[in-house]
Design an enzyme around this catalytic site. Structure first.
Site, PDB file in Angstrom:
ATOM      1  N   HIS A   8      77.210  50.509  41.162  1.00 52.35           N
ATOM      2  CA  HIS A   8      76.147  49.515  41.305  1.00 52.35           C
ATOM      3  C   HIS A   8      76.622  48.325  42.122  1.00 52.35           C
ATOM      4  O   HIS A   8      77.809  48.128  42.324  1.00 52.35           O
ATOM      5  CB  HIS A   8      75.621  49.033  39.942  1.00 52.35           C
ATOM      6  CG  HIS A   8      76.636  48.355  39.071  1.00 52.35           C
ATOM      7  ND1 HIS A   8      77.387  49.024  38.144  1.00 52.35           N
ATOM      8  CD2 HIS A   8      77.011  47.058  38.979  1.00 52.35           C
ATOM      9  CE1 HIS A   8      78.180  48.168  37.505  1.00 52.35           C
ATOM     10  NE2 HIS A   8      77.977  46.959  38.008  1.00 52.35           N
ATOM     11  N   HIS A  80      79.179  41.180  42.591  1.00 51.13           N
ATOM     12  CA  HIS A  80      80.258  42.169  42.650  1.00 51.13           C
ATOM     13  C   HIS A  80      79.724  43.551  43.008  1.00 51.13           C
ATOM     14  O   HIS A  80      78.527  43.808  42.924  1.00 51.13           O
ATOM     15  CB  HIS A  80      81.051  42.221  41.332  1.00 51.13           C
ATOM     16  CG  HIS A  80      80.286  42.693  40.131  1.00 51.13           C
ATOM     17  ND1 HIS A  80      79.640  41.836  39.277  1.00 51.13           N
ATOM     18  CD2 HIS A  80      80.065  43.936  39.640  1.00 51.13           C
ATOM     19  CE1 HIS A  80      79.072  42.536  38.298  1.00 51.13           C
ATOM     20  NE2 HIS A  80      79.301  43.810  38.494  1.00 51.13           N
ATOM     21  N   GLU A 131      84.465  45.620  40.522  1.00 54.92           N
ATOM     22  CA  GLU A 131      84.506  46.176  39.177  1.00 54.92           C
ATOM     23  C   GLU A 131      84.840  47.656  39.291  1.00 54.92           C
ATOM     24  O   GLU A 131      84.327  48.345  40.179  1.00 54.92           O
ATOM     25  CB  GLU A 131      83.128  45.999  38.509  1.00 54.92           C
ATOM     26  CG  GLU A 131      83.033  46.556  37.101  1.00 54.92           C
ATOM     27  CD  GLU A 131      81.641  46.359  36.485  1.00 54.92           C
ATOM     28  OE1 GLU A 131      80.670  46.123  37.236  1.00 54.92           O
ATOM     29  OE2 GLU A 131      81.540  46.440  35.259  1.00 54.92           O
TER      30      GLU A 131
HETATM   31 CO    CO Z   1      78.866  45.347  37.091  1.00 54.42          CO
END
Ligand code: CO
Length: 135
Positions: A8, A80, A131
Protein backbone atom coordinates in the site's frame (compact mmCIF):
# COMPACT_ATOMS: atom_id res chain seq x y z
CA UNK A 1 15.16 -10.19 -3.89
CA UNK A 2 14.26 -8.76 -0.51
CA UNK A 3 11.09 -6.78 -1.28
CA UNK A 4 8.05 -8.07 -3.10
CA UNK A 5 4.78 -6.42 -4.04
CA UNK A 6 3.76 -2.89 -3.17
CA UNK A 7 1.21 -3.58 -0.42
CA UNK A 8 0.00 0.00 0.00
CA UNK A 9 0.77 3.69 -0.20
CA UNK A 10 -0.26 5.69 2.88
CA UNK A 11 -1.47 9.28 2.56
CA UNK A 12 -2.07 11.54 5.55
CA UNK A 13 -5.16 13.70 5.08
CA UNK A 14 -6.61 16.68 6.99
CA UNK A 15 -10.25 15.56 6.45
CA UNK A 16 -10.91 11.84 6.28
CA UNK A 17 -14.50 12.09 5.03
CA UNK A 18 -13.50 14.49 2.26
CA UNK A 19 -10.55 12.28 1.26
CA UNK A 20 -12.74 9.15 1.22
CA UNK A 21 -15.23 11.00 -0.96
CA UNK A 22 -12.48 12.08 -3.34
CA UNK A 23 -11.41 8.47 -3.82
CA UNK A 24 -14.96 7.05 -3.91
CA UNK A 25 -16.76 9.67 -5.99
CA UNK A 26 -14.13 11.52 -7.99
CA UNK A 27 -11.84 8.57 -8.65
CA UNK A 28 -14.48 5.84 -8.52
CA UNK A 29 -12.56 3.54 -6.15
CA UNK A 30 -13.91 1.13 -3.56
CA UNK A 31 -13.34 2.59 -0.08
CA UNK A 32 -13.93 1.15 3.41
CA UNK A 33 -15.65 2.74 6.36
CA UNK A 34 -13.19 4.51 8.72
CA UNK A 35 -11.31 2.09 11.00
CA UNK A 36 -9.74 3.27 14.30
CA UNK A 37 -6.32 1.78 15.03
CA UNK A 38 -5.57 3.01 18.58
CA UNK A 39 -2.28 1.08 18.74
CA UNK A 40 -1.01 3.17 15.81
CA UNK A 41 -2.73 6.45 16.70
CA UNK A 42 -4.54 6.67 13.38
CA UNK A 43 -7.96 6.33 11.82
CA UNK A 44 -7.73 4.73 8.40
CA UNK A 45 -9.87 4.45 5.31
CA UNK A 46 -8.70 1.66 3.02
CA UNK A 47 -8.97 2.23 -0.72
CA UNK A 48 -8.86 -0.96 -2.78
CA UNK A 49 -7.24 -0.75 -6.19
CA UNK A 50 -6.81 -3.65 -8.62
CA UNK A 51 -3.07 -3.97 -7.92
CA UNK A 52 -2.54 -2.37 -4.50
CA UNK A 53 -4.18 -0.36 -1.73
CA UNK A 54 -4.16 3.27 -0.66
CA UNK A 55 -4.48 3.96 3.05
CA UNK A 56 -5.88 7.35 3.99
CA UNK A 57 -4.60 8.21 7.48
CA UNK A 58 -5.96 10.71 9.97
CA UNK A 59 -4.57 11.33 13.48
CA UNK A 60 -6.31 9.51 16.36
CA UNK A 61 -5.72 10.71 19.93
CA UNK A 62 -3.38 13.27 21.44
CA UNK A 63 -0.10 11.47 20.72
CA UNK A 64 -0.71 10.41 17.15
CA UNK A 65 2.61 9.80 15.38
CA UNK A 66 1.24 11.47 12.24
CA UNK A 67 0.11 14.71 13.94
CA UNK A 68 3.49 16.43 13.34
CA UNK A 69 3.37 15.38 9.68
CA UNK A 70 -0.03 17.05 9.28
CA UNK A 71 1.27 20.19 11.00
CA UNK A 72 4.10 20.38 8.48
CA UNK A 73 1.85 19.40 5.57
CA UNK A 74 -1.54 20.98 6.33
CA UNK A 75 -3.11 19.87 3.06
CA UNK A 76 -1.87 16.30 3.58
CA UNK A 77 0.67 14.27 1.63
CA UNK A 78 2.25 10.92 0.99
CA UNK A 79 3.47 9.43 4.25
CA UNK A 80 4.96 6.01 3.46
CA UNK A 81 5.09 3.11 1.05
CA UNK A 82 4.70 -0.49 2.21
CA UNK A 83 6.54 -3.36 0.57
CA UNK A 84 5.82 -7.01 1.22
CA UNK A 85 8.50 -9.37 2.50
CA UNK A 86 8.38 -13.13 3.07
CA UNK A 87 10.33 -13.11 6.35
CA UNK A 88 10.43 -9.86 8.29
CA UNK A 89 13.22 -10.95 10.66
CA UNK A 90 15.44 -12.09 7.82
CA UNK A 91 14.70 -8.82 5.97
CA UNK A 92 15.50 -6.75 9.07
CA UNK A 93 18.77 -8.56 9.74
CA UNK A 94 19.87 -8.24 6.13
CA UNK A 95 19.01 -4.52 5.99
CA UNK A 96 20.73 -3.77 9.29
CA UNK A 97 23.82 -5.62 8.05
CA UNK A 98 23.78 -3.23 5.07
CA UNK A 99 23.69 -0.28 7.46
CA UNK A 100 20.01 0.62 7.12
CA UNK A 101 18.26 1.98 10.21
CA UNK A 102 15.12 0.31 11.53
CA UNK A 103 12.88 2.68 13.51
CA UNK A 104 11.90 2.04 17.13
CA UNK A 105 13.33 -0.95 18.97
CA UNK A 106 13.63 -2.99 15.78
CA UNK A 107 10.98 -5.49 16.81
CA UNK A 108 8.12 -6.09 14.35
CA UNK A 109 4.66 -5.05 15.54
CA UNK A 110 1.20 -5.95 14.24
CA UNK A 111 0.29 -3.45 11.52
CA UNK A 112 -3.01 -2.28 10.07
CA UNK A 113 -3.70 -5.76 8.68
CA UNK A 114 -2.58 -7.59 11.86
CA UNK A 115 0.56 -8.76 10.13
CA UNK A 116 4.03 -7.92 11.48
CA UNK A 117 5.49 -4.63 10.23
CA UNK A 118 8.66 -2.58 10.60
CA UNK A 119 9.53 0.95 9.49
CA UNK A 120 12.82 1.97 7.90
CA UNK A 121 14.49 5.37 8.24
CA UNK A 122 13.58 7.69 5.34
CA UNK A 123 17.15 9.04 5.13
CA UNK A 124 18.33 5.56 4.15
CA UNK A 125 15.63 5.11 1.47
CA UNK A 126 15.57 8.07 -0.88
CA UNK A 127 13.74 10.35 1.54
CA UNK A 128 10.77 8.00 1.81
CA UNK A 129 9.49 6.30 4.95
CA UNK A 130 9.35 2.58 4.11
CA UNK A 131 7.15 0.04 5.87
CA UNK A 132 7.87 -3.65 5.51
CA UNK A 133 5.01 -6.09 6.01
CA UNK A 134 5.35 -9.83 6.26
CA UNK A 135 2.65 -11.49 4.19
CO1 CO B 1 1.24 1.39 6.25
Amino acid sequence: MLIGRLNHVAIVVPDLAAAASTYARTLGAKVSEPVDLPLHGVTTVFVELPNTKIELLYPLGEDSPIAPFLEKNPSGGMHHVCYEVDDIYAARDQLQAEGARVLGDGEPRPGAHDKPVLFLHPKDFCGTLVELEQV
